[in-house]
Design an enzyme around this catalytic site. Structure first.
Site, PDB file in Angstrom:
ATOM      1  N   ASN A 115     -11.779  -4.408   2.205  1.00  0.00           N
ATOM      2  CA  ASN A 115     -11.831  -3.477   1.109  1.00  0.00           C
ATOM      3  C   ASN A 115     -10.197  -3.630   0.533  1.00  0.00           C
ATOM      4  O   ASN A 115      -9.327  -3.950   1.422  1.00  0.00           O
ATOM      5  CB  ASN A 115     -11.998  -2.101   1.432  1.00  0.00           C
ATOM      6  N   HIS A 117      -7.164  -1.548  -1.236  1.00  0.00           N
ATOM      7  CA  HIS A 117      -6.700  -0.051  -1.609  1.00  0.00           C
ATOM      8  C   HIS A 117      -5.220   0.030  -2.033  1.00  0.00           C
ATOM      9  O   HIS A 117      -4.448  -0.753  -1.617  1.00  0.00           O
ATOM     10  CB  HIS A 117      -6.866   0.585  -0.124  1.00  0.00           C
ATOM     11  N   SER A 144      -2.848  -2.904  -0.122  1.00  0.00           N
ATOM     12  CA  SER A 144      -3.437  -3.222   1.305  1.00  0.00           C
ATOM     13  C   SER A 144      -4.763  -3.834   0.968  1.00  0.00           C
ATOM     14  O   SER A 144      -5.607  -3.392   0.491  1.00  0.00           O
ATOM     15  CB  SER A 144      -3.332  -2.098   2.084  1.00  0.00           C
ATOM     16  N   ASP A 153     -10.592   3.919   4.819  1.00  0.00           N
ATOM     17  CA  ASP A 153      -9.355   3.469   4.541  1.00  0.00           C
ATOM     18  C   ASP A 153      -8.472   3.252   5.755  1.00  0.00           C
ATOM     19  O   ASP A 153      -7.041   3.100   5.857  1.00  0.00           O
ATOM     20  CB  ASP A 153      -8.255   3.868   3.350  1.00  0.00           C
TER      21      ASP A 153
HETATM   22  C1  GRF Z   1      -8.271  -0.867  -7.347  1.00  0.00           C
HETATM   23  O1  GRF Z   1      -7.126  -0.376  -7.827  1.00  0.00           O
HETATM   24  C2  GRF Z   1      -8.701  -0.745  -6.012  1.00  0.00           C
HETATM   25  O2  GRF Z   1      -7.666  -0.941  -5.197  1.00  0.00           O
HETATM   26  C3  GRF Z   1      -9.388   0.246  -5.901  1.00  0.00           C
HETATM   27  O3  GRF Z   1     -10.281   0.557  -6.965  1.00  0.00           O
HETATM   28  C4  GRF Z   1      -9.672  -0.168  -8.152  1.00  0.00           C
HETATM   29  C5  GRF Z   1     -10.538  -0.812  -8.567  1.00  0.00           C
HETATM   30  O4  GRF Z   1     -10.152  -1.520 -10.032  1.00  0.00           O
HETATM   31  N1  GRF Z   1     -10.402   0.632  -4.655  1.00  0.00           N
HETATM   32  P1  GRF Z   1     -11.262  -2.597 -10.595  1.00  0.00           P
HETATM   33  O5  GRF Z   1     -12.688  -1.933 -10.619  1.00  0.00           O
HETATM   34  O6  GRF Z   1     -11.222  -3.944  -9.660  1.00  0.00           O
HETATM   35  O7  GRF Z   1     -10.677  -2.806 -11.911  1.00  0.00           O
END
Ligand code: GRF
Length: 197
Positions: A115, A117, A144, A153
């Site tokens: 994932n 974050h 991260s 997370d």
């Molecule tokens: C990103 O900021 C990611 O870190 C978080 O959700 C957002 C997703 O954005 N988990 P996108 O859908 O990739 O534009």
């Protein structure tokens, strides 16, 4: 010998990270630690029918399964349907890219999952990480990529990258920098993650 790595991407909304990953990695070969990997993004799964990412996938010609979580009576049922779809795809890695669902322990243990974050974990876990790190006043901020385990997370970090914020920077600029950093490190982190396969 070239090892094929089959990946599924899970998303819920905008899908900009998903698009960057596909454009950077899909159907390409990469050398990592003396081995060659061929990346195949076999499909994506979305839990929201109105997600903009679905339109991105039509243009990218990547199959997308829409599996609305609201059609299931509880988390376990949704996760079990998700698991079945992923098993059919026979993937090696699940990539979460803005997938706004907490996953059950069973699901977390069934696949190798990573994932992204938008904070320097372990700081600012949860759904409001960009705002939380913006409001924190921290000078050094960043993003991260981590392995997914049962703790939200909380899995082992694969890659992090930071930057120093500018004085008086507004939220819009801050957010843009965070997203650009995400686009830069997520493909790199995926290649680092698959080097254990
Ligand atoms: C990103 O900021 C990611 O870190 C978080 O959700 C957002 C997703 O954005 N988990 P996108 O859908 O990739 O534009």
């Amino acid at each position: 010998m070239v090892k094929e790595i089959k990946i599924a991407i899970l998303f819920s909304g905008n899908g900009s990270n998903m698009e960057h990953i596909i454009k950077t990695l899909h159907q390409k070969d990469f050398n990592v630690n003396d081995a060659t990997y061929h990346i195949n993004i076999v499909g994506c799964i979305c839990n929201k029918e109105d997600a903009y990412g679905i339109t991105r996938l039509e243009k990218l010609k990547i199959p997308c399964i829409i599996l609305p979580h609201k059609n299931f009576k509880n988390r376990e049922d949704f996760d079990s349907a998700l698991k079945q779809q992923l098993e059919t795809m026979q993937i090696n890695l699940v990539v979460l890219a803005g997938f706004m669902r907490i996953l059950s322990p069973d699901f977390c243990n069934a696949f190798k999952i990573i994932n992204i974050h938008p904070s320097l974990l372990p700081k600012y876990k949860g759904a409001h990480a960009i705002l939380d790190s913006f409001n924190s006043g921290d000078l050094e901020v960043g993003v991260s990529v981590h392995w997914v385990n049962e703790e939200l997370d909380g899995g082992e970090i694969i890659l992090q990258k930071s930057f120093f914020r500018e004085e008086g920077e507004n939220l819009e600029n801050f957010e843009k920098k965070i997203h650009n950093l995400e686009y830069e490190i997520y493909p790199q982190a995926i290649l680092k993650a698959i080097s254990i396969f």
